[in-house]
Write a protein that holds these residues in place. Structure first.
Motif, PDB file in Angstrom:
ATOM      1  N   THR A 213      65.561  59.236  39.085  1.00  0.00           N
ATOM      2  CA  THR A 213      65.383  60.476  39.838  1.00  0.00           C
ATOM      3  C   THR A 213      66.725  61.028  40.303  1.00  0.00           C
ATOM      4  N   ASP A 214      66.697  62.317  40.668  1.00  0.00           N
ATOM      5  CA  ASP A 214      67.928  62.967  41.112  1.00  0.00           C
ATOM      6  C   ASP A 214      68.451  62.390  42.420  1.00  0.00           C
ATOM      7  N   TYR A 215      67.515  61.932  43.306  1.00  0.00           N
ATOM      8  CA  TYR A 215      68.046  61.429  44.584  1.00  0.00           C
ATOM      9  C   TYR A 215      68.792  60.119  44.416  1.00  0.00           C
TER      10      TYR A 215
ATOM     11  N   ALA B 261      70.527  59.559  41.595  1.00  0.00           N
ATOM     12  CA  ALA B 261      71.773  60.060  41.002  1.00  0.00           C
ATOM     13  C   ALA B 261      72.707  60.550  42.101  1.00  0.00           C
ATOM     14  N   ALA B 262      72.146  61.295  43.063  1.00  0.00           N
ATOM     15  CA  ALA B 262      72.960  61.796  44.172  1.00  0.00           C
ATOM     16  C   ALA B 262      73.554  60.629  44.953  1.00  0.00           C
TER      17      ALA B 262
ATOM     18  N   ARG C 271      74.253  57.667  43.816  1.00  0.00           N
ATOM     19  CA  ARG C 271      75.350  57.084  43.034  1.00  0.00           C
ATOM     20  C   ARG C 271      76.620  57.897  43.244  1.00  0.00           C
ATOM     21  N   LEU C 272      76.454  59.224  43.337  1.00  0.00           N
ATOM     22  CA  LEU C 272      77.621  60.095  43.496  1.00  0.00           C
ATOM     23  C   LEU C 272      78.287  59.891  44.835  1.00  0.00           C
TER      24      LEU C 272
ATOM     25  N   TYR D 250      66.656  52.715  48.572  1.00  0.00           N
ATOM     26  CA  TYR D 250      66.186  53.873  47.804  1.00  0.00           C
ATOM     27  C   TYR D 250      65.016  53.530  46.906  1.00  0.00           C
TER      28      TYR D 250
END
Lengths: 300, 245
Positions: A189-191, A193-194, A196-197, A209
């Motif tokens: 999911t994008d959250y 990915a965010a 990880r960033l 998470y």
């Protein structure tokens, strides 16, 4: 610690309590719209109360024999009748609730975290870790739990502890598979990915998470499992591999009642009813919990 | 601020190898806003994800703030650029309260508790401080995207990578979010790379735009070009025609 800091902390605590209270109220609100789920919760609450207060509720001792009173049918003095040693069956059922609750809770406490962690790690790490963990899960999944329990009882001696270990050993794979499936969805999911960033470490991703997203379905599954645990424990008791006589385990009670089934039906039927009601209650609660915890299953 | 040389990205192996981005080079000056426009599947999001450090299949050279970055970023390199995702419904953890969403970047970077930065972060994107207590599902799409922007800015990066930041939003909310992004850039001197398939969004937001097709840039448009609708390549003319009907 300065006073201002203490006040802030106190406020935070207060806020937390308020939040908890609000979300609890919301859950209860939702629950009142599920009469069957309510019934399940009520039966379970009753069972737990009975287990805690067994010595005060039970009208007779569960193990003292009273041979002149043997095999009495249900009456006002013995509401559920007596067994072949003249023991009051109702009192034995009440004390047996303790054994049942103990078994269910121990198995759940072992199986839940183990299954969750193995599943989430496999789903999150992927690759070789995933392959190794899942093949191990497959291997354990292919053991029938009753047979493994038999082997265990033979090796370690029959008893409640052995039964709990045996049921737990074969209980975690379904939980692990479920948690892995959820983790596979969540890790892309994008959250995440965010996260990880902004440099979240793998452990942080895993526990803050991914695991929280898997817990609701695992809890539901565990509750549903509880019914199965009761049945397996009863089956082990029936085969004489669970709790040992004279302890009033429900499965063992059915087993001893089998010999008198034709003439004295109540000896086997009463514990049967107890097992039936309890596993039904666990299933109903599991269903209700799914509606409460998992928004995707909301009924319109 | 950003320099990219010969960036190539390929997925798959052997016969199934698919070259998604083919040796592109570009640079973005400090404080500039660069748009990358193209159809879906042309590789524009992949370029952005490589810049951010999410995709690790790339070869070539990327440097942020004059220092070359690797495929695995260090904390300092991650601090330089943050990203805002396309779908505000999927980019915020559904079980974290907004305050946790905004504090988490600071906590993950081990730069303190982070809770004290929450009110300021909310104020920056024009949300009331009371939203800190809410869960994402109690917010509208536009409000969620504001939270996502606030989260990206909590670490005070110099570069913001925007992956179609408004395409999942209602038309009326799109303008609000775009204006917020423009204002933030002005206030904090941020450098933007904005990826979109919508030329009007690019024209509104960017000083310069690159038109991408099949993994290569086919055209470069400056601000005057974007406003006048002037193009230098056949493909961008088609793109212009289809977006300003």
């Amino acid at each position: 610690m300065t006073e201002a800091k203490m006040i802030v902390q106190h406020n935070a605590l207060h806020q937390g309590a308020g939040r908890f209270y609000r979300s609890l109220q919301k859950s209860i609100d939702k629950l009142t719209r599920e009469p069957l789920g309510m019934l399940g919760f009520a039966v379970l609450a009753l069972l737990i109360l009975v287990a805690i207060f067994a010595p005060w509720i039970a009208p007779y001792s569960p193990i003292t024999q009273n041979l002149p009173q043997a095999l009495q049918p249900p009456s006002w003095t013995h509401l559920a009748g007596t067994d072949e040693f003249g023991r009051d069956i109702l009192s034995r059922l009440i004390y047996g609730a303790r054994i049942t609750i103990q078994t269910v809770l121990s198995v759940t406490v072992i199986v839940g975290p183990v299954g969750l962690i193995i599943g989430v790690v496999a789903g999150f790490a992927g690759g070789r870790t995933d392959a190794i963990l899942m093949r191990a899960t497959d291997i354990v999944l292919s053991f029938p739990s009753l047979i493994l329990a038999l082997a265990f009882a033979a090796a370690l001696g029959a008893g409640l502890g052995t039964a709990i270990i045996a049921i737990s050993l074969t209980g975690w794979p379904p939980i692990a598979r479920l948690a892995r499936a959820e983790a596979l969805i969540v890790r892309n999911t994008d959250y995440v990915a965010a996260a990880r960033l902004y440099g979240a470490s793998p452990l942080r991703l895993l526990f803050l998470y991914i695991a929280p997203m898997c817990i609701p379905s695992v809890v539901v599954r565990l509750t549903m499992n509880m019914a199965g645990i009761i049945l397996t424990a009863a089956a082990l008791g029936f085969l004489g591999l669970g709790a040992q006589p004279p302890s009033p385990e429900w499965g063992a009670m059915i087993s001893s009642g089998r010999k008198f089934m034709i003439d004295n039906w109540w000896v086997a039927v009463m514990p049967g009813i107890a097992i039936l009601l309890t596993s039904l209650a666990f299933n109903l609660v599991g269903d209700a919990l799914r509606d409460l915890l998992d928004p995707r299953h909301a009924r319109s | 601020m950003i320099e990219v040389e010969n960036l190539e990205v390929a997925f798959g192996k052997g016969g199934n190898l698919k070259q998604v981005v083919k040796a592109v080079s570009f640079s973005v000056a400090r404080g500039e806003s660069l748009g990358i426009v193209g159809e879906s599947g042309c590789g524009k999001s992949t370029v952005l994800r490589s810049l951010a450090g999410l995709d690790r299949h790339w070869t070539g050279r990327i440097s942020l703030n004059r220092q070359s970055v690797d495929k695995n970023r260090t904390i300092e390199q991650l601090l330089l650029a943050q990203m805002v995702f396309q779908d505000p419904y999927g980019s915020i953890h559904p079980r974290h309260r907004i305050e946790r969403v905004l504090a988490e970047p600071v906590r993950a970077m081990k730069k303190g508790g982070g809770w004290d930065r929450v009110p300021k972060a909310l104020e920056r994107v024009g949300l009331p401080a009371g939203f800190a207590e809410r869960f994402p599902h109690e917010l509208s799409g536009g409000q969620r995207q504001r939270v996502a922007i606030a989260r990206a800015l909590v670490l005070e990066p110099q570069i913001l990578l925007l992956d179609e930041p408004t395409s999942a939003l209602d038309v009326s909310v799109q303008a609000e979010v775009l204006n917020l992004l423009s204002d933030l850039r002005e206030q904090q001197g941020l450098t933007y790379v904005l990826v979109s398939h919508d030329l009007s969004v690019i024209a509104h937001m960017c000083d310069r735009a690159l038109v991408m097709k099949d993994g290569v840039f086919v055209d470069e448009l400056d601000r005057a070009d974007l406003q006048a609708g002037r193009t230098h390549a056949e493909y961008s003319a088609v793109l212009f025609q289809s977006s300003f009907l």
